[in-house]
Every structure is written in structure tokens, then in C-alpha cells.
Motif scaffolding. Structure first.
Motif, PDB file in Angstrom:
ATOM      1  N   GLU A  82       0.843  -1.192   0.000  1.00 46.15           N
ATOM      2  CA  GLU A  82       0.000   0.000   0.000  1.00 46.15           C
ATOM      3  C   GLU A  82       0.882   1.249   0.000  1.00 46.15           C
ATOM      4  OE1 GLU A  82      -3.856  -1.470   2.619  1.00 46.15           O
ATOM      5  OE2 GLU A  82      -2.091  -0.632   3.618  1.00 46.15           O
ATOM      6  N   THR A  83       0.346   2.298  -0.579  1.00 46.77           N
ATOM      7  CA  THR A  83       0.993   3.605  -0.541  1.00 46.77           C
ATOM      8  C   THR A  83       0.013   4.615   0.028  1.00 46.77           C
ATOM      9  OG1 THR A  83       2.461   3.196  -2.418  1.00 46.77           O
ATOM     10  CG2 THR A  83       1.969   5.475  -1.908  1.00 46.77           C
ATOM     11  N   ILE A  84       0.489   5.421   0.955  1.00 44.02           N
ATOM     12  CA  ILE A  84      -0.324   6.504   1.512  1.00 44.02           C
ATOM     13  C   ILE A  84      -0.002   7.778   0.751  1.00 44.02           C
ATOM     14  CG2 ILE A  84      -0.840   7.894   3.550  1.00 44.02           C
ATOM     15  CD1 ILE A  84      -0.081   5.471   5.243  1.00 44.02           C
ATOM     16  N   VAL A  85      -0.993   8.342   0.096  1.00 47.58           N
ATOM     17  CA  VAL A  85      -0.821   9.598  -0.632  1.00 47.58           C
ATOM     18  C   VAL A  85      -1.319  10.724   0.258  1.00 47.58           C
ATOM     19  CG1 VAL A  85      -1.415  10.919  -2.688  1.00 47.58           C
ATOM     20  CG2 VAL A  85      -1.112   8.433  -2.845  1.00 47.58           C
ATOM     21  N   GLU A  86      -0.407  11.575   0.667  1.00 44.06           N
ATOM     22  CA  GLU A  86      -0.762  12.728   1.499  1.00 44.06           C
ATOM     23  C   GLU A  86      -1.049  13.918   0.596  1.00 44.06           C
ATOM     24  OE1 GLU A  86       1.128  15.490   5.084  1.00 44.06           O
ATOM     25  OE2 GLU A  86       2.342  13.955   4.092  1.00 44.06           O
ATOM     26  N   ILE A  87      -2.199  14.520   0.771  1.00 44.11           N
ATOM     27  CA  ILE A  87      -2.589  15.664  -0.049  1.00 44.11           C
ATOM     28  C   ILE A  87      -2.021  16.923   0.602  1.00 44.11           C
ATOM     29  CG2 ILE A  87      -4.516  16.943  -1.034  1.00 44.11           C
ATOM     30  CD1 ILE A  87      -6.135  14.325  -0.804  1.00 44.11           C
ATOM     31  N   ALA A  88      -1.087  17.547  -0.090  1.00 46.29           N
ATOM     32  CA  ALA A  88      -0.354  18.691   0.470  1.00 46.29           C
ATOM     33  C   ALA A  88      -1.198  19.953   0.349  1.00 46.29           C
ATOM     34  CB  ALA A  88       0.981  18.858  -0.243  1.00 46.29           C
ATOM     35  N   LEU A  89      -2.057  20.150   1.332  1.00 42.41           N
ATOM     36  CA  LEU A  89      -2.894  21.342   1.346  1.00 42.41           C
ATOM     37  C   LEU A  89      -2.065  22.562   1.743  1.00 42.41           C
ATOM     38  CD1 LEU A  89      -5.977  19.802   3.183  1.00 42.41           C
ATOM     39  CD2 LEU A  89      -5.682  20.115   0.728  1.00 42.41           C
ATOM     40  N   GLU A  90      -2.473  23.708   1.277  1.00 35.94           N
ATOM     41  CA  GLU A  90      -1.747  24.937   1.592  1.00 35.94           C
ATOM     42  C   GLU A  90      -1.882  25.243   3.083  1.00 35.94           C
ATOM     43  OE1 GLU A  90      -1.614  29.662   0.254  1.00 35.94           O
ATOM     44  OE2 GLU A  90      -3.001  28.255  -0.692  1.00 35.94           O
ATOM     45  N   LYS A  91      -0.743  25.433   3.727  1.00 41.14           N
ATOM     46  CA  LYS A  91      -0.743  25.688   5.161  1.00 41.14           C
ATOM     47  C   LYS A  91      -0.941  27.175   5.445  1.00 41.14           C
ATOM     48  CE  LYS A  91       2.254  21.792   6.339  1.00 41.14           C
ATOM     49  NZ  LYS A  91       3.528  21.367   7.002  1.00 41.14           N
ATOM     50  N   LYS A  92      -1.823  27.442   6.380  1.00 43.02           N
ATOM     51  CA  LYS A  92      -2.069  28.823   6.764  1.00 43.02           C
ATOM     52  C   LYS A  92      -0.988  29.295   7.734  1.00 43.02           C
ATOM     53  CE  LYS A  92      -7.090  28.415   6.307  1.00 43.02           C
ATOM     54  NZ  LYS A  92      -8.401  28.536   7.008  1.00 43.02           N
ATOM     55  N   LYS A  93      -0.567  30.534   7.560  1.00 46.97           N
ATOM     56  CA  LYS A  93       0.451  31.103   8.443  1.00 46.97           C
ATOM     57  C   LYS A  93      -0.157  31.406   9.809  1.00 46.97           C
ATOM     58  CE  LYS A  93       3.321  33.153   4.833  1.00 46.97           C
ATOM     59  NZ  LYS A  93       3.940  34.405   4.311  1.00 46.97           N
ATOM     60  N   VAL A  94       0.624  31.098  10.843  1.00 49.14           N
ATOM     61  CA  VAL A  94       0.158  31.336  12.209  1.00 49.14           C
ATOM     62  C   VAL A  94       0.332  32.800  12.551  1.00 49.14           C
ATOM     63  CG1 VAL A  94       0.454  30.700  14.635  1.00 49.14           C
ATOM     64  CG2 VAL A  94       0.776  28.980  12.846  1.00 49.14           C
ATOM     65  N   HIS A  95      -0.713  33.391  13.124  1.00 45.25           N
ATOM     66  CA  HIS A  95      -0.642  34.796  13.522  1.00 45.25           C
ATOM     67  C   HIS A  95       0.408  34.967  14.616  1.00 45.25           C
ATOM     68  CE1 HIS A  95      -1.894  38.729  15.053  1.00 45.25           C
ATOM     69  NE2 HIS A  95      -2.529  38.890  13.902  1.00 45.25           N
ATOM     70  N   PRO A  96       1.213  36.044  14.543  1.00 45.40           N
ATOM     71  CA  PRO A  96       2.272  36.253  15.557  1.00 45.40           C
ATOM     72  C   PRO A  96       1.756  36.271  16.988  1.00 45.40           C
ATOM     73  CG  PRO A  96       2.587  37.741  13.703  1.00 45.40           C
ATOM     74  CD  PRO A  96       1.282  37.054  13.476  1.00 45.40           C
ATOM     75  N   LEU A  97       0.556  36.789  17.216  1.00 40.64           N
ATOM     76  CA  LEU A  97       0.006  36.824  18.570  1.00 40.64           C
ATOM     77  C   LEU A  97      -0.289  35.405  19.070  1.00 40.64           C
ATOM     78  CD1 LEU A  97      -2.407  39.899  18.456  1.00 40.64           C
ATOM     79  CD2 LEU A  97      -0.168  39.725  19.583  1.00 40.64           C
ATOM     80  N   ILE A  98      -0.834  34.562  18.192  1.00 35.20           N
ATOM     81  CA  ILE A  98      -1.119  33.177  18.580  1.00 35.20           C
ATOM     82  C   ILE A  98       0.183  32.434  18.846  1.00 35.20           C
ATOM     83  CG2 ILE A  98      -2.124  30.996  17.802  1.00 35.20           C
ATOM     84  CD1 ILE A  98      -4.131  32.587  16.187  1.00 35.20           C
ATOM     85  N   PHE A  99       1.184  32.660  17.980  1.00 37.81           N
ATOM     86  CA  PHE A  99       2.490  32.020  18.172  1.00 37.81           C
ATOM     87  C   PHE A  99       3.104  32.440  19.503  1.00 37.81           C
ATOM     88  CE2 PHE A  99       7.110  32.283  17.859  1.00 37.81           C
ATOM     89  CZ  PHE A  99       7.429  30.969  17.540  1.00 37.81           C
ATOM     90  N   SER A 100       3.042  33.742  19.813  1.00 36.12           N
ATOM     91  CA  SER A 100       3.615  34.246  21.066  1.00 36.12           C
ATOM     92  C   SER A 100       2.889  33.665  22.274  1.00 36.12           C
ATOM     93  CB  SER A 100       3.538  35.775  21.098  1.00 36.12           C
ATOM     94  OG  SER A 100       4.258  36.332  20.019  1.00 36.12           O
ATOM     95  N   PHE A 101       1.562  33.583  22.189  1.00 35.56           N
ATOM     96  CA  PHE A 101       0.792  33.026  23.300  1.00 35.56           C
ATOM     97  C   PHE A 101       1.159  31.566  23.557  1.00 35.56           C
ATOM     98  CE2 PHE A 101      -2.980  30.612  24.619  1.00 35.56           C
ATOM     99  CZ  PHE A 101      -3.206  31.195  25.869  1.00 35.56           C
TER     100      PHE A 101
END
Length: 206
Positions: A82-101
Motif C-alpha cells: 500500500e501507498t499513503i498519498v498525502e494531499i499537500a494542502l496549503e498551510k495557513k500562516k500562524v498569527h504572531p500573537l497566537i504564536f507568542s501566546f
């Protein structure tokens, strides 16, 4: 002419959404030159929006496609089925405030965990006793020991995880990387078993 095609499926591949999955994407192929050009470009599956994050393509699906297009070839499969095909969805950038928290939350949590551990094992009393054994004097806050010990904890964590920011000290995987690898293996096994409908079938006996 030998018409044997040898296949070794890749464990996991990553493709863009709505991609056409070709055999060359998901398998290593050994075959005579005229055949390998044909089978490499054979479409195996079309990724759609209904597939969400992953798709499992098993060997039986591949064999059926190959036999449909090339009835006379012999297929020899080696390795995974078997092969697992991962669908590379576009990743959303994390907001700096959320990252800091999150960073502050993790920092405080890890600091409290270390302090609670040292309180449980009475580390301050241990340092006081060691200081008394070395100097013959009592000191409630033996900074002579506590400061190097604190620095050593930080350096020990860097050595243990084999990273400082993005820099690695050697090629050996860190314990965290090994745990992440094991976790990914468990996820892949779960996906292979339950996302592939052919692996789990229910039959009603009458």
C-alpha cells in the motif's frame, strides 16, 4: 521479450490537491525500456476534494490498472502493498500573537514542571548539604552550586535533543524525532487499515 514489471510501492508520498496520481509517483519500477515508459505514466488515481487529507492506494488497484492497459505483462511486487498519498494542502500562516501566546504558555508550563520536580526531590536541600560538605558552612541559597546546575540543565537539554534552533550537532536522531517517527508509523498503520475500505469488510451471515 521479457515483459515482467517489478514494482516496489513507496510508503508515503505527498502530492498537490486535484493531482493525477501516476504509477511513477507511488512506485519504483523496473521493466524493459519500451514497457517502463508506458507504465510510468499510467494514471492510477485522481485526487478529488472528497479525499480530504490522505488517500490509500493498494497493490490490487495498481495491478487492475496495469492489466487493463497491458494484458500480457507479468507483475512482480516487492515490499509494501500500500501507498499513503498525502494531499499537500496549503498551510495557513500562524498569527504572531497566537504564536507568542503558545510560546509563553509552553515556556511557563515547562518551567513549572521543572520547579515542581525539583521541589518533589528536595533539590534545594541536596544543594545545601553538598555545599556544607564542600565548605563546612551552611548556606540557604548556595548559588555556587545552583547557577552551574541551572546552566547545566539547559545545556543538557540541548545535547539531549541534538538541536539548537535549526542546527543539528550530528546525524543521530534525537529522542523527540524517534518518538515523532513512531507516532507517524502508528498513524500510517491506522490509515492503512481504516481508510482503505478493502482491508475492513463486514459480511452478514445468514
Amino acid at each position: 521479450m521479457d515483459e515482467t514489471v517489478y514494482l516496489r510501492l513507496r510508503h508515503r508520498v505527498s502530492l498537490a490537491p486535484n493531482s493525477l496520481v501516476k504509477l511513477s509517483h507511488i512506485a519504483q519500477i523496473i521493466a524493459p525500456e519500451p514497457i517502463i515508459k508506458t507504465v510510468s505514466e499510467l494514471p492510477i488515481y485522481k485526487i478529488s476534494e472528497q479525499d480530504h487529507n490522505t488517500v490509500v492506494i493498494d497493490l490490487m488497484k495498481i495491478i487492475s490498472v496495469l492489466k487493463y492497459h497491458l494484458q500480457t505483462i507479468n507483475i512482480e511486487a516487492i515490499g509494501p502493498v500500500e501507498t499513503i498519498v498525502e494531499i499537500a494542502l496549503e498551510k495557513k500562516k500562524v498569527h504572531p500573537l497566537i504564536f507568542s501566546f503558545i510560546w509563553i504558555l509552553l515556556f511557563i508550563g515547562s518551567a513549572l514542571a521543572i520547579m515542581n520536580f525539583h521541589e518533589d526531590v528536595s533539590m534545594q536541600e541536596v544543594h545545601q548539604k553538598i555545599y556544607y560538605m564542600l565548605t563546612g558552612q551552611n548556606d540557604y541559597t548556595p548559588l555556587f552550586l545552583q547557577i552551574p546546575y541551572s546552566i547545566g540543565i539547559g545545556l543538557g537539554m540541548i545535547v539531549f535533543f541534538n538541536h539548537i534552533f535549526k542546527k543539528r550537532f550530528n546525524e543521530e536522531p534525537s529522542p523527540l524525532e524517534v518518538e515523532i517517527f513512531n507516532y507517524q508509523q502508528d498513524i500510517d498503520q491506522y490509515i492503512s487499515m481504516y481508510e482503505n475500505g478493502e482491508n475492513v469488510k463486514r459480511f452478514d451471515h445468514h
